[in-house]
Enzyme design. Structure first.
Site, PDB file in Angstrom:
ATOM      1  N   ASP A  27       0.730  -1.235  -0.139  1.00  0.00           N
ATOM      2  CA  ASP A  27       0.088   0.218  -0.045  1.00  0.00           C
ATOM      3  C   ASP A  27       1.034   1.233  -0.084  1.00  0.00           C
ATOM      4  OD1 ASP A  27      -2.424   1.583   0.231  1.00  0.00           O
ATOM      5  OD2 ASP A  27      -2.519   1.474   2.341  1.00  0.00           O
ATOM      6  N   GLY A  28       0.156   2.339  -0.618  1.00  0.00           N
ATOM      7  CA  GLY A  28       1.013   3.498  -0.539  1.00  0.00           C
ATOM      8  C   GLY A  28       1.601   4.061  -1.825  1.00  0.00           C
ATOM      9  N   ASN A  29       1.320   3.400  -2.940  1.00  0.00           N
ATOM     10  CA  ASN A  29       1.978   3.712  -4.148  1.00  0.00           C
ATOM     11  C   ASN A  29       1.508   4.897  -4.634  1.00  0.00           C
ATOM     12  OD1 ASN A  29       3.033   1.103  -4.181  1.00  0.00           O
ATOM     13  ND2 ASN A  29       1.532   0.231  -5.779  1.00  0.00           N
ATOM     14  N   GLY A  30       0.247   5.258  -4.595  1.00  0.00           N
ATOM     15  CA  GLY A  30      -0.506   6.460  -4.897  1.00  0.00           C
ATOM     16  C   GLY A  30       0.111   7.943  -4.037  1.00  0.00           C
ATOM     17  N   TRP A  32       3.006   7.837  -2.650  1.00  0.00           N
ATOM     18  CA  TRP A  32       4.370   7.979  -3.238  1.00  0.00           C
ATOM     19  C   TRP A  32       4.566   8.840  -4.344  1.00  0.00           C
ATOM     20  CZ3 TRP A  32       7.548   6.797  -7.144  1.00  0.00           C
ATOM     21  CH2 TRP A  32       8.773   6.605  -7.074  1.00  0.00           C
ATOM     22  N   GLU A  74     -12.060  -5.228  -5.070  1.00  0.00           N
ATOM     23  CA  GLU A  74     -12.825  -3.801  -5.096  1.00  0.00           C
ATOM     24  C   GLU A  74     -11.906  -2.855  -6.062  1.00  0.00           C
ATOM     25  OE1 GLU A  74     -12.196  -5.756  -2.210  1.00  0.00           O
ATOM     26  OE2 GLU A  74     -14.047  -6.125  -2.301  1.00  0.00           O
ATOM     27  N   ASN A  75     -10.692  -2.954  -6.319  1.00  0.00           N
ATOM     28  CA  ASN A  75      -9.846  -2.340  -7.026  1.00  0.00           C
ATOM     29  C   ASN A  75     -10.320  -1.904  -8.582  1.00  0.00           C
ATOM     30  OD1 ASN A  75      -6.733  -3.361  -5.637  1.00  0.00           O
ATOM     31  ND2 ASN A  75      -8.017  -1.574  -4.848  1.00  0.00           N
ATOM     32  N   ARG A 188       1.828  -4.305   6.692  1.00  0.00           N
ATOM     33  CA  ARG A 188       1.037  -3.485   5.907  1.00  0.00           C
ATOM     34  C   ARG A 188       2.042  -1.979   6.271  1.00  0.00           C
ATOM     35  NH1 ARG A 188      -5.097  -2.183   4.516  1.00  0.00           N
ATOM     36  NH2 ARG A 188      -4.720  -0.530   2.917  1.00  0.00           N
ATOM     37  N   GLU A 207       0.210 -12.396  13.569  1.00  0.00           N
ATOM     38  CA  GLU A 207       0.794 -10.810  14.114  1.00  0.00           C
ATOM     39  C   GLU A 207       0.717  -9.795  13.108  1.00  0.00           C
ATOM     40  OE1 GLU A 207       1.700 -10.784  17.245  1.00  0.00           O
ATOM     41  OE2 GLU A 207       1.204 -12.906  17.647  1.00  0.00           O
TER      42      GLU A 207
HETATM   43  C1  FPP Z   1      -2.241   0.101  -3.389  1.00  0.00           C
HETATM   44  O1  FPP Z   1      -1.718   1.537  -3.016  1.00  0.00           O
HETATM   45  C2  FPP Z   1      -1.422  -0.538  -4.263  1.00  0.00           C
HETATM   46  C3  FPP Z   1      -2.518  -1.284  -5.371  1.00  0.00           C
HETATM   47  C4  FPP Z   1      -4.025  -1.367  -5.299  1.00  0.00           C
HETATM   48  C5  FPP Z   1      -1.642  -1.690  -6.457  1.00  0.00           C
HETATM   49  C6  FPP Z   1      -0.466  -2.387  -6.303  1.00  0.00           C
HETATM   50  C7  FPP Z   1       0.229  -2.721  -7.409  1.00  0.00           C
HETATM   51  C8  FPP Z   1       1.427  -2.939  -7.565  1.00  0.00           C
HETATM   52  C9  FPP Z   1       2.291  -2.937  -6.268  1.00  0.00           C
HETATM   53  C10 FPP Z   1       2.086  -3.128  -8.837  1.00  0.00           C
HETATM   54  C11 FPP Z   1       1.557  -4.765  -9.278  1.00  0.00           C
HETATM   55  C12 FPP Z   1       2.484  -5.220 -10.166  1.00  0.00           C
HETATM   56  C13 FPP Z   1       3.185  -6.271  -9.814  1.00  0.00           C
HETATM   57  C14 FPP Z   1       4.058  -6.878 -10.840  1.00  0.00           C
HETATM   58  C15 FPP Z   1       2.965  -7.144  -8.559  1.00  0.00           C
HETATM   59  P1  FPP Z   1      -2.650   2.683  -3.350  1.00  0.00           P
HETATM   60  O2  FPP Z   1      -2.536   2.787  -4.909  1.00  0.00           O
HETATM   61  O3  FPP Z   1      -4.018   2.561  -2.747  1.00  0.00           O
HETATM   62  O4  FPP Z   1      -1.848   3.916  -2.724  1.00  0.00           O
HETATM   63  P2  FPP Z   1      -2.433   5.023  -2.027  1.00  0.00           P
HETATM   64  O5  FPP Z   1      -3.162   4.454  -0.736  1.00  0.00           O
HETATM   65  O6  FPP Z   1      -1.242   5.743  -1.897  1.00  0.00           O
HETATM   66  O7  FPP Z   1      -3.357   5.532  -2.961  1.00  0.00           O
END
Ligand code: FPP
Length: 240
Positions: A27-30, A32, A74-75, A188, A207
């Site tokens: 979690d946290g890609n967005g 970042w 849900e995504n 997480r 845990e």
């Molecule tokens: C949640 O962070 C992340 C996701 C829903 C997607 C995760 C996808 C990847 C790590 C890449 C997938 C590809 C491979 C090869 C595994 P978020 O987008 O909800 O972040 P945020 O809460 O900061 O918006």
């Protein structure tokens, strides 16, 4: 068995009492990406790289299995552009998965989640990656894609009903879910402290370990910290 022997940067991980099965919510890609004024897809790209690094580290440490939550049922509600970007990253990974995994040693790849909704092309690549690594005996990496914990339990129950079962036991469900029935440790990142429909059956006595770091910033040393913390907790499973 650890893949490459033990490096010095394990920071006191005790290899005799490793968690067997861990679950990681990426979690946290967005956030970042937002911090860097980049599109969300750039965050997912960075996250996919970290997935590669951390899955290999799980193999190197010699965990029995690790399950990574990549895309929930849900995504699909996210904007099409973002969903497409995640699916593209997934495809890029799958095209290289065999060489990536083989280069990392003896890891086995499995995918958990609903096939319905996934493209034929991705399904074929997923099947291929599973087949290509099916003889491997090291860490199993489960990638949860189009996955929902409640759906997984319902699927197991429906399968048992279809087989004619009338009195369904815990063991029946444990035997019919996608991953090993017990998850020892959930990790997480990103400061959120919830399960988000991840491995609901498996986490009964897991845990939980949280960090404020965002997934694209997550390092192997963070994985070590989570494992060391796990190893220092008293687990009683309801007993004394
Ligand atoms: C949640 O962070 C992340 C996701 C829903 C997607 C995760 C996808 C990847 C790590 C890449 C997938 C590809 C491979 C090869 C595994 P978020 O987008 O909800 O972040 P945020 O809460 O900061 O918006």
């Amino acid at each position: 068995m650890a893949l490459f022997g033990k490096k010095n940067n394990d920071n006191n991980v005790q290899f005799e009492i490793l968690p067997k099965n861990i679950g990681i919510i990426m979690d946290g890609n967005g956030r970042w990406a937002k911090k860097r004024a980049l599109p969300r897809s750039a965050g997912h790209k960075a996250g996919a790289e970290v997935f590669r690094t951390i899955s290999k580290e799980c193999g190197r440490l010699g965990l029995e299995s690790a399950t990574f939550y990549a895309f929930s049922t849900e995504n699909w509600k996210r904007p099409k552009e973002e969903v497409d970007a995640i699916m593209r990253l997934f495809k890029d990974y799958l095209l290289e998965a065999k060489s990536d995994i083989t280069a990392a040693g003896d890891m086995k790849m499995k995918f958990i989640g609903e096939r319905d909704g996934m493209s034929k092309e991705l399904l074929e690549l997923m099947d291929e990656a599973e087949e290509d690594t099916s003889e491997h005996c090291g860490t199993t990496i489960y990638l949860a894609v189009n996955y929902g914990g409640r759906l997984e339990i319902c699927d197991a129950v429906n399968k048992l009903i279809a087989e004619g079962k009338t009195n369904i036991t815990e063991k029946d469900i444990s035997d019919n879910i996608f991953t090993p029935p017990e998850c020892d440790l959930i990790i997480r990142p990103s400061g959120e402290q919830r399960l988000s429909n991840f491995m609901l059956w498996q986490v009964s006595y897991a845990e939980m370990w949280f960090t404020d770091k965002l997934w694209p910033d997550f390092k192997p040393t963070d994985l070590h910290k989570a494992i060391i913390d796990f190893q220092n907790r008293g687990r009683r499973f309801g007993g004394v």
